[in-house]
Design a protein around this motif. Structure first.
Motif, PDB file in Angstrom:
ATOM      1  N   ASP A  27       0.835  -1.199   0.000  1.00 37.07           N
ATOM      2  CA  ASP A  27       0.000   0.000   0.000  1.00 37.07           C
ATOM      3  C   ASP A  27       0.869   1.248   0.000  1.00 37.07           C
ATOM      4  O   ASP A  27       1.969   1.252   0.574  1.00 37.07           O
ATOM      5  CB  ASP A  27      -0.904   0.012   1.237  1.00 37.07           C
ATOM      6  CG  ASP A  27      -1.792  -1.218   1.306  1.00 37.07           C
ATOM      7  OD1 ASP A  27      -2.616  -1.389   0.396  1.00 37.07           O
ATOM      8  OD2 ASP A  27      -1.636  -2.011   2.257  1.00 37.07           O
ATOM      9  N   PRO A  28       0.390   2.328  -0.621  1.00 33.05           N
ATOM     10  CA  PRO A  28       1.159   3.575  -0.591  1.00 33.05           C
ATOM     11  C   PRO A  28       1.192   4.166   0.810  1.00 33.05           C
ATOM     12  O   PRO A  28       0.215   4.077   1.560  1.00 33.05           O
ATOM     13  CB  PRO A  28       0.398   4.477  -1.560  1.00 33.05           C
ATOM     14  CG  PRO A  28      -0.994   3.940  -1.584  1.00 33.05           C
ATOM     15  CD  PRO A  28      -0.869   2.463  -1.384  1.00 33.05           C
ATOM     16  N   ILE A  29       2.324   4.766   1.170  1.00 37.58           N
ATOM     17  CA  ILE A  29       2.475   5.440   2.461  1.00 37.58           C
ATOM     18  C   ILE A  29       3.208   6.758   2.254  1.00 37.58           C
ATOM     19  O   ILE A  29       3.928   6.930   1.268  1.00 37.58           O
ATOM     20  CB  ILE A  29       3.256   4.570   3.484  1.00 37.58           C
ATOM     21  CG1 ILE A  29       4.661   4.242   2.979  1.00 37.58           C
ATOM     22  CG2 ILE A  29       2.471   3.309   3.830  1.00 37.58           C
ATOM     23  CD1 ILE A  29       5.554   3.579   4.011  1.00 37.58           C
ATOM     24  N   PRO A  30       3.055   7.704   3.164  1.00 45.19           N
ATOM     25  CA  PRO A  30       3.867   8.919   3.109  1.00 45.19           C
ATOM     26  C   PRO A  30       5.349   8.560   3.182  1.00 45.19           C
ATOM     27  O   PRO A  30       5.748   7.654   3.925  1.00 45.19           O
ATOM     28  CB  PRO A  30       3.422   9.705   4.343  1.00 45.19           C
ATOM     29  CG  PRO A  30       2.049   9.194   4.649  1.00 45.19           C
ATOM     30  CD  PRO A  30       2.086   7.745   4.277  1.00 45.19           C
ATOM     31  N   THR A  31       6.182   9.256   2.448  1.00 45.48           N
ATOM     32  CA  THR A  31       7.603   8.898   2.369  1.00 45.48           C
ATOM     33  C   THR A  31       8.300   8.953   3.726  1.00 45.48           C
ATOM     34  O   THR A  31       9.236   8.186   3.973  1.00 45.48           O
ATOM     35  CB  THR A  31       8.324   9.828   1.392  1.00 45.48           C
ATOM     36  OG1 THR A  31       8.047  11.195   1.738  1.00 45.48           O
ATOM     37  CG2 THR A  31       7.847   9.588  -0.035  1.00 45.48           C
ATOM     38  N   TYR A  32       7.852   9.836   4.612  1.00 43.41           N
ATOM     39  CA  TYR A  32       8.536   9.950   5.903  1.00 43.41           C
ATOM     40  C   TYR A  32       8.272   8.768   6.826  1.00 43.41           C
ATOM     41  O   TYR A  32       8.854   8.672   7.902  1.00 43.41           O
ATOM     42  CB  TYR A  32       8.169  11.261   6.602  1.00 43.41           C
ATOM     43  CG  TYR A  32       6.757  11.349   7.145  1.00 43.41           C
ATOM     44  CD1 TYR A  32       6.457  10.967   8.451  1.00 43.41           C
ATOM     45  CD2 TYR A  32       5.714  11.846   6.358  1.00 43.41           C
ATOM     46  CE1 TYR A  32       5.164  11.054   8.954  1.00 43.41           C
ATOM     47  CE2 TYR A  32       4.425  11.940   6.855  1.00 43.41           C
ATOM     48  CZ  TYR A  32       4.158  11.548   8.153  1.00 43.41           C
ATOM     49  OH  TYR A  32       2.870  11.636   8.648  1.00 43.41           O
TER      50      TYR A  32
END
Length: 379
Positions: A27-32
């Protein structure tokens, strides 16, 4: 071993004696929120209704992890019920040599090993980080200026989980302590009264974001009631899943899903700095033949702004002779107002917000003394 976000997809034994660990995040996640941890780990494994739970820890720490996380399945269930399905393939924590909190990396929360001491001392810390899997990871704040959507709601969920595990009195005590700190210190630490949605970069991780954010979230909960509040939160999560959100979108999603227009609430509590103060100025009691009419005069003042709030405010009246009390709600939206209520009871005292449901400019504590007490009890 190396631990990362997502699921372990394979281990390759290299010819030079090293190993390559391959992890996959579906799943996509925020890069941080991407993370890597490498150490002498074992994997503490459980599951919740088929959802894998993995905690990377040393063998020596595994017993303490089991004891400190005895409520993990309960907490996970409470969050799923409140905010909707868990968004990722795994629930994960990774113990690290760190003693200043934790970081909500998606499915691989990094948390100081010192917080797993075999006791429940730091239960709200790991619960706070788990709440981020919704508030911050499933939906992250669009900009750092809206960080309260991540940290304020995660902090609110410390109180929510306290309530679910230990009851309403524990919830109220948790909120009282937090609210006291907000009123005393947030404007000092953050160098002024700030709105929640426009936080300067220097205050991104300050008490206005965390503590006042939690205060306003629980005010919104009591303003809407549980069924509408959690329905609105779920709609926001579903609408913004795997993407960004901001305060205006949260406002609009709650309005859309509940049918309650919360524009004024957000104008007052989120987009305005400071706090309101509501008080009862006086009460005039007159007989009406079958009981009494009560003309209640109220005042509204502000701290940290020049703003008039519009708020349904609960007033509780007490008839001590008959051991009776009742609560009614009035809409305060002016600096001075009056309201008339009628009752067959002869009321003696009146309190605003006796259950401390608002993040207003005062702390609401009511104590009943029923016998002799020592003067050093702090009452």
């Amino acid at each position: 071993q190396a631990f990362c976000n997502g699921l372990l997809n394979g281990i390759i034994a290299n010819s030079n004696g090293t190993f390559t660990y391959n992890w996959i995040m579906n799943d996509p996640i925020p890069t941080y929120l991407a993370s890597v941890a490498i150490g002498p780990y074992t994997t503490w494994q459980r599951n919740y209704q088929g959802l894998p739970i993995e905690i990377a820890c040393t063998i020596a720490d595994s017993a303490a992890v089991s004891a400190s996380m005895i409520h993990l399945n309960d907490v996970l269930g409470y969050f799923i019920n409140a905010y909707g399905n868990y968004a990722f393939d795994k629930v994960g924590y990774c113990l690290v040599p760190f003693n200043a909190g934790a970081m909500e990396h998606a499915t691989s929360i990094h948390i100081g090993k010192v917080y797993f001491n075999g006791l429940l001392t730091y239960e709200t810390l790991w619960a706070h980080e788990l709440a981020h899997m919704w508030w911050g990871d499933k939906v992250t704040c669009e900009t750092a200026a809206d960080m309260w959507l991540n940290e304020g709601f995660a902090s609110f969920n410390e109180a929510y989980i306290t309530e679910q595990l230990y009851g309403n009195d524990a919830y109220k005590a948790y909120n009282l302590s937090n609210h006291k700190g907000v009123l005393q210190f947030s404007h000092i630490t953050d160098n002024g009264y700030l709105p929640l949605n426009n936080i300067p970069m220097s205050c991104t991780y300050g008490p206005t974001v965390y503590n006042k954010g939690a205060d306003v979230a629980r005010t919104l909960r009591h303003y809407l009631g549980d069924s509408l509040f959690f329905a609105g939160c779920k709609h926001y999560m579903d609408t913004r899943a795997y993407s960004n959100g901001n305060s205006t979108q949260l406002r609009d999603d709650i309005t859309t899903s509940t049918g309650i227009n919360v524009n004024r609430f957000f104008d007052d509590w989120v987009f305005t700095p400071g706090f309101p103060h509501f008080s009862i100025d006086s009460v005039i009691q007159t007989a009406n033949g079958i009981g009494w009419n009560y003309q209640i005069y109220t005042k509204q003042k502000s701290k940290g702004n020049q703003h008039l709030y519009e708020m349904p405010v609960k007033i509780t009246a007490y008839d001590y002779a008959n051991n009776y009390d009742t609560t009614f709600t009035i809409l305060i939206n002016q600096s001075t107002q009056s309201f008339t209520v009628s009752s067959t009871h002869n009321f003696n005292e009146y309190y605003i917000d006796v259950n401390d449901e608002m993040a207003d400019a005062q702390i609401d504590i009511r104590k009943s003394i029923v016998g002799p007490i020592s003067s050093n009890t702090g009452v």
